[in-house]
Design a protein around this motif. Structure first.
Motif, mmCIF file in Angstrom:
data_model
loop_
_atom_site.group_PDB
_atom_site.id
_atom_site.type_symbol
_atom_site.label_atom_id
_atom_site.label_comp_id
_atom_site.label_asym_id
_atom_site.label_seq_id
_atom_site.Cartn_x
_atom_site.Cartn_y
_atom_site.Cartn_z
ATOM 1 N N ILE A 39 0.834 -1.210 0.000
ATOM 2 C CA ILE A 39 0.000 0.000 0.000
ATOM 3 C C ILE A 39 0.863 1.252 0.000
ATOM 4 C CG2 ILE A 39 -0.219 0.206 2.514
ATOM 5 C CD1 ILE A 39 -3.010 0.834 -0.065
ATOM 6 N N ASN A 40 2.051 1.167 0.605
ATOM 7 C CA ASN A 40 2.948 2.325 0.592
ATOM 8 C C ASN A 40 3.544 2.574 -0.792
ATOM 9 O OD1 ASN A 40 3.773 3.840 3.265
ATOM 10 N ND2 ASN A 40 3.235 1.753 3.851
ATOM 11 N N GLN A 41 3.485 1.580 -1.672
ATOM 12 C CA GLN A 41 3.924 1.782 -3.053
ATOM 13 C C GLN A 41 2.805 2.356 -3.908
ATOM 14 O OE1 GLN A 41 6.080 -1.683 -4.719
ATOM 15 N NE2 GLN A 41 6.201 -2.449 -2.644
ATOM 16 N N VAL B 282 1.329 6.246 -3.350
ATOM 17 C CA VAL B 282 2.060 7.430 -3.811
ATOM 18 C C VAL B 282 1.973 7.634 -5.323
ATOM 19 C CG1 VAL B 282 3.684 7.253 -1.900
ATOM 20 C CG2 VAL B 282 4.254 6.198 -4.086
ATOM 21 N N SER B 283 1.407 6.664 -6.053
ATOM 22 C CA SER B 283 1.425 6.743 -7.516
ATOM 23 C C SER B 283 0.721 7.985 -8.038
ATOM 24 C CB SER B 283 0.793 5.478 -8.112
ATOM 25 O OG SER B 283 -0.548 5.329 -7.674
ATOM 26 N N THR B 284 -0.457 8.307 -7.491
ATOM 27 C CA THR B 284 -1.201 9.472 -7.968
ATOM 28 C C THR B 284 -0.715 10.765 -7.318
ATOM 29 O OG1 THR B 284 -2.883 8.990 -6.287
ATOM 30 C CG2 THR B 284 -3.299 8.194 -8.516
ATOM 31 N N PRO C 296 -4.170 4.114 -5.100
ATOM 32 C CA PRO C 296 -4.170 5.361 -5.883
ATOM 33 C C PRO C 296 -5.291 6.320 -5.500
ATOM 34 C CG PRO C 296 -3.811 3.464 -7.303
ATOM 35 C CD PRO C 296 -4.185 2.924 -5.955
ATOM 36 N N THR C 297 -6.490 5.774 -5.241
ATOM 37 C CA THR C 297 -7.622 6.632 -4.866
ATOM 38 C C THR C 297 -7.383 7.286 -3.509
ATOM 39 O OG1 THR C 297 -9.118 5.168 -6.089
ATOM 40 C CG2 THR C 297 -10.116 6.702 -4.528
ATOM 41 N N LEU C 298 -6.911 6.482 -2.552
ATOM 42 C CA LEU C 298 -6.627 7.016 -1.222
ATOM 43 C C LEU C 298 -5.508 8.045 -1.274
ATOM 44 C CD1 LEU C 298 -7.092 6.953 1.848
ATOM 45 C CD2 LEU C 298 -5.485 5.028 1.975
#
Length: 531
Positions: free
Chosen positions: A25-27, A30-32, A151-153
């Motif tokens: 989840i830590n990866q 941060v994508s967005t 990504p949404t979060l």
């Protein structure tokens, strides 16, 4: 660890899943948000290093820890990985500039690599190959779930809170996972006869670093035929030769060459390499279609890829249970990969967002059916004493496949785009700026850059500043850009599909041996040994 009670195993699995979800989840979170973080810290020219350093350190940690965990056991490395990842996440939130962000993301990559190298192997310690099918599906589902909500979060957090909380919000989960593994995971004594292969580790590290940097920078930072890229590839070849020479005489090699004399391990790793090359190399360019061709905002483009993750979660869970129930796995590889190819072919010829969603659903189903198979085949084909190094070799080939696939697809994309733009400019619809006012021609030349399509607000702002009488010309130019980009993406997705087709053909040659119902390697199973 097969002797543990079912209740104890379930408690350990909960801790393992918590550790893996903490890393995953830590990866994805941060994508967005990374573009916003870069905007705050400045240093856009170093943006690629934020990604590259994480990839480098995680890949190195994955392959090096595999053998060490076979010597010292999984527990100390899972705990170490969690601690390093938490330290990296904490420090990343305190980054004052882009250089600190790069360094601390590198620390996170080390922790993530250690976690990923040990959690899958720990499942192999807990359960027999027959039972692993179910748990491999669950682990894949955890990855998929993190891809759905991450990504949404991340987008919501960066819009409503300071960006540092992206890295801090899940730190309590890491603490919980650490103490659960500390108290529940049994300790394994070090094997007294094993030594650490320092020379092999060094040359393997140099090989991976040079190879990954070469493919990451080729075609973007440097030309493929440049001195820098050729030098990196040359260093990778020399280091690989030295690594092979060292491993042939090492008492306890970090990556035993005997693994690759096992046809099941070799074919599974090659398939994993090709699958990830085709998958990552193609999927990373899907946002170019959604945002560039269709003009959808980045926030909503994340919803287009969400069906893929959902499909993968559902199917990997179902298929994992079926593998455990039937003891058969080859059929799922043969079924899953044609579905993946179908998804990529739909992407190649999609002309709307809804077709893109359908492509994501089809691809996600194929991914969920086929992907869980190949870690299982490798683990089932080796001795329990080689479980860690075999699992890390599988992850190494997948990481290399993804990195090399992204680089090659990038080159294909760029060359196709240049060709399509030249064809459009030389056609009857080409634009002759020499007939326009020099100042106006300079402003209009920006609309010849396809990158403009990926920044819709800037595109609209620039378009509004230009006179009304040139708006039809601008619309025509934008349509030309979108058409050129769309045709270029078709070539990229077809290239990705072709790689998965090769992997699909290889899967027919994958030798299926019975999934063991115990972690002990019976003498009557020589077919699992090297051939």
């Amino acid at each position: 660890m097969e002797h543990l009670t079912h209740k104890r195993k379930m408690s350990i699995m909960f801790a393992i899943i918590a550790a893996m979800f903490f890393s995953a989840i830590n990866q994805t979170i941060v994508s967005t948000a990374m573009p916003r973080i870069i905007a705050v810290l400045s240093g856009m020219e170093y943006y690629s290093w934020v990604i590259t350093i994480y990839m480098l350190t995680s890949t190195l940690a994955t392959v090096l820890v595999g053998k060490l965990s076979d010597i010292y056991g999984r527990k100390p490395f899972i705990l170490t990985g969690i601690v390093i990842f938490m330290i990296g996440a904490l420090l990343t939130g305190f980054s004052k500039d882009i250089f600190q962000l790069i360094i601390y993301r590198g620390v996170q990559g080390v922790g993530a690599g250690i976690i990923m190298a040990t959690v899958f192997t720990a499942v192999g310690d807990l359960f027999s190959p027959r039972e692993r099918g179910k748990w491999t599906g669950v682990m894949m589902a955890v990855f998929g779930f993190s891809s759905v909500i991450g990504p949404t979060l991340g987008g919501w957090l960066v819009d409503n809170m300071e960006w540092k909380w992206l890295f801090w919000i899940f730190l309590p989960l890491g603490v919980v996972a650490f103490f659960m593994i500390l108290f529940l995971f049994p300790k394994v004594e070090r094997k007294p006869s094993e030594s650490i292969d320092y020379a092999g580790s060094f040359f393997l590290s140099i090989t991976i670093i040079a190879l990954l940097l070469g493919f990451t920078w080729a075609g973007s930072k440097y030309e493929w035929a440049s001195f820098e890229i050729l030098g990196l590839f040359g260093a990778a070849i020399i280091s690989l030769i030295l690594f092979i020479l060292v491993e042939r005489h090492a008492k306890s090699p970090v990556l035993p060459l005997s693994l690759f004399r096992n046809d099941i391990v070799t074919i599974s790793n090659v398939i994993g390499f090709l699958m990830n090359a085709g998958m990552m190399g193609a999927l990373i360019y899907l946002p170019f279609f959604v945002q560039g061709v269709e003009g959808i905002s980045p926030t909503y483009s994340g919803y287009v890829t969400m069906p893929m993750s959902i499909g993968m979660v559902i199917m990997s869970t179902i298929i994992g249970r079926q593998i455990t129930k039937t003891g058969k796995y080859k059929r799922y590889a043969i079924i899953g990969m044609p579905i993946m190819v179908a998804g990529l072919l739909i992407m190649a010829f999609m002309n709307s967002v809804w077709i893109a969603v359908i492509a994501m659903i089809v691809f996600g189903i194929g991914l969920g059916v086929g992907m869980p198979v190949f870690s299982l085949t490798v683990q089932n084909a080796v001795k329990p004493t080689e479980l860690g190094v075999a699992t890390s070799s599988s992850q190494l080939f997948r990481n290399l496949g993804g990195t090399i696939g992204i680089a090659i697809m990038g080159t294909i994309m760029q060359s196709a785009l240049v060709r399509n733009m030249k064809e459009a400019s030389s056609s009857s619809t080409g634009f002759h700026f020499d007939e326009l006012d020099p100042e106006l021609a300079k402003e209009l030349s920006a609309f010849q850059n396809p990158e403009m399509l990926l920044d819709q607000p800037k595109l609209e702002q620039l378009q509004q500043t230009l006179p009304a009488d040139v708006q039809p010309l601008i619309t025509q130019m934008i349509d030309m850009l979108r058409d050129a980009l769309s045709h270029s993406l078709t070539v990229v997705f077809l290239a990705g599909a072709s790689l998965v087709v090769v992997a699909m053909i290889l899967s027919f040659f994958l030798r299926e041996i019975p999934l063991r119902t115990s972690n002990k390697m019976p003498e009557q199973e020589p077919q699992a040994e090297a051939v």
